[in-house]
Scaffold this active site. Structure first.
Site, short mmCIF file in Angstrom:
data_model
loop_
_atom_site.label_atom_id
_atom_site.label_comp_id
_atom_site.label_asym_id
_atom_site.label_seq_id
_atom_site.Cartn_x
_atom_site.Cartn_y
_atom_site.Cartn_z
N LYS A 91 0.81 -1.23 0.00
CA LYS A 91 0.00 0.00 0.00
C LYS A 91 0.84 1.28 0.00
O LYS A 91 0.42 2.29 -0.54
CB LYS A 91 -0.97 0.00 1.18
N GLU A 113 -10.08 6.96 3.49
CA GLU A 113 -10.88 6.06 4.32
C GLU A 113 -9.99 4.88 4.70
O GLU A 113 -9.00 4.62 4.04
CB GLU A 113 -12.08 5.56 3.53
N SER A 379 1.76 -9.73 -0.80
CA SER A 379 1.42 -8.30 -0.69
C SER A 379 1.76 -7.66 0.65
O SER A 379 1.99 -6.46 0.71
CB SER A 379 -0.07 -8.11 -0.99
C1 LIG Z 1 -5.13 -3.92 1.58
C2 LIG Z 1 -4.40 -5.15 1.34
C3 LIG Z 1 -4.73 -6.03 0.28
C4 LIG Z 1 -5.93 -5.84 -0.60
O1 LIG Z 1 -5.93 -4.73 -1.42
P1 LIG Z 1 -5.69 -4.79 -3.00
O2 LIG Z 1 -6.04 -3.43 -3.43
O3 LIG Z 1 -6.60 -5.84 -3.56
O4 LIG Z 1 -4.28 -5.13 -3.21
C5 LIG Z 1 -3.94 -7.13 0.07
N1 LIG Z 1 -2.88 -7.40 0.85
C6 LIG Z 1 -2.52 -6.60 1.88
C7 LIG Z 1 -1.35 -6.96 2.70
C8 LIG Z 1 -3.27 -5.45 2.16
O5 LIG Z 1 -2.92 -4.66 3.18
#
Ligand SMILES: *Cc1c(COP(=O)(O)O)cnc(C)c1O
Length: 396
Positions: A91, A113, A379
């Site tokens: 993010k 948000e 992610s």
């Molecule tokens: C917020 C988040 C997501 C989901 O958001 P996407 O916009 O689909 O990438 C995925 N993994 C983590 C670690 C997050 O914090």
């Protein structure tokens, strides 16, 4: 249609996306789109962004060959380590970009948000760095539930506005943040948390997240001399998946797989698999696959990973599904939890519950496709989930 030429000037990916907002906001959004397109071509802007990505976020994040996991399941599994970024997830890539954009647009404040607080923390971090004011809208239920992130945002200097309407969670937080932004758009920029919302936000967030795919393609080639057979990423709003997909979209032999949260099951309200179970609809100013009942009422989304529980999904994913360039599968809470422990115990990497969905799917894929190369976008890291996972185990 050439995917890289989309969205069109009205923000559509075929029939998805667009700007379902009033004329004042449309004007402002089109102005932001123009300025953004100019900045993308401005070397000062890209140099500044790249400098921050390198020295502040810690990019490039490595690709790691998960040797133990691969040996156990038969395929070659590689992890793109977005969990190693400053603040622990992908993010920060777009939060930093949005804050830099706000600064270049002459705005004084960022409005955002947050649900679980991850986007809030990344935004508060970027705002602190750039010297911008930061208002974070959060449902009252989430403010109580996600206290550590609320505390972090406070330390970082953000104002947290506790939202009291409706279910008092993410959807209402977005509603309230939009209302506030409408009053303040002359001096503030809305920093959205994924590739969602009205045009140009999906396009802007994709641009900032495409660094993942760009790096991953180079790194994968360097490491293996070839392209992955599969690229796998979890899908909430769709930003980390779009980011990594973007690097491989032209490599038609590489299959792109988005993994949606099946939560507790197929029934409405028990999952957040918008691409799998949603119907075309409009939420927060854009058109997408949307979880709704027969009457068209938007349904609450649910997943064990709170970063995935949004009832809509980015318009480009809807398009990629329609033209079959990407495929979308589901993983339930139980399998995601198992993968959370499996990666921790086999590789010493504790993944975020969101990312655990992608890991779980990669494991299933590996069992059926020996000797294939699977690249997983990890992610985020799981520190934020540890207390919850341990409590959840006890209550099972
Ligand atoms: C917020 C988040 C997501 C989901 O958001 P996407 O916009 O689909 O990438 C995925 N993994 C983590 C670690 C997050 O914090």
């Amino acid at each position: 249609m050439n995917i890289t030429k989309l969205p069109n000037k009205d923000g559509f990916f075929a029939s998805y996306g667009g700007q379902y907002v009033d004329e004042d906001l449309k004007k402002e959004f089109n102005k932001i789109a123009d300025e953004f397109n100019k900045l993308k071509a401005d070397k000062n802007f890209t140099d500044e962004l790249n400098y921050l990505l390198k020295y502040y976020v810690g990019r490039p994040s490595p690709i790691y060959f998960a040797k133990n996991l691969s040996k156990k399941y038969g395929a070659e599994i590689y992890l793109k380590r977005e969990d190693l970024n400053h603040t622990g997830a992908h993010k920060i890539n777009h939060s930093l970009g949005e804050a830099l954009l706000a600064k270049k647009l002459g705005k004084k404040k960022i409005i955002a948000e947050t649900g679980a607080g991850q986007h809030g923390v990344a935004t508060a971090t970027a705002a602190a760095l750039m010297g911008l004011e930061c208002d974070i809208y959060m449902g009252e239920i989430d403010v109580i539930k996600e206290k550590p992130n609320v505390d972090k945002m406070g330390i970082l200097g953000a104002n947290i506005i506790s939202v009291q309407s409706g279910q008092k969670t993410l959807k209402e937080a977005v509603d309230e943040a939009f209302i506030a932004y409408k009053k303040e758009y002359k001096t503030a920029l809305y920093a959205i948390g994924s590739v969602v919302g009205p045009h140009p936000f999906p396009m802007i967030v994709e641009y900032f997240q495409s660094v993942i795919g760009k790096e991953a393609k180079e790194q994968f080639l360097e490491l293996t001399n070839t392209m992955p057979d599969y690229v796998v990423a979890c899908v909430g709003g769709g930003s980390n998946s779009i980011g990594i997909f973007s690097g491989f979209i032209d490599d038609i032999n590489t299959k792109l797989i988005g993994v949606e949260p099946l939560g507790k099951g197929e029934k409405l309200g028990q999952n957040a698999a918008s691409l799998t179970y949603g119907k075309d609809g409009i939420i927060h100013g854009f058109k997408c696959k949307l979880l709704q009942d027969e009457k068209g009422n938007i349904q609450d989304a649910y997943s064990i990973a709170s970063g995935l529980d949004y009832p809509g999904v980015g318009p480009k994913h809807c398009y990629l599904k329609e033209i079959k360039r990407a495929q979308y599968e589901t993983i339930n809470d139980k399998k995601a939890l198992e993968a959370f422990f499996e990666l921790s115990k086999t590789e010493g990497i504790i993944p975020a519950l969101e990312s655990s969905h992608a890991v779980a799917y990669a494991i299933e894929l590996a069992k059926q496709n020996k000797n294939k190369k699977i690249l997983v976008n990890l992610s985020g890291r799981g520190d934020k989930d540890i207390e919850f996972v341990l409590n959840h185990k006890i209550s099972q």
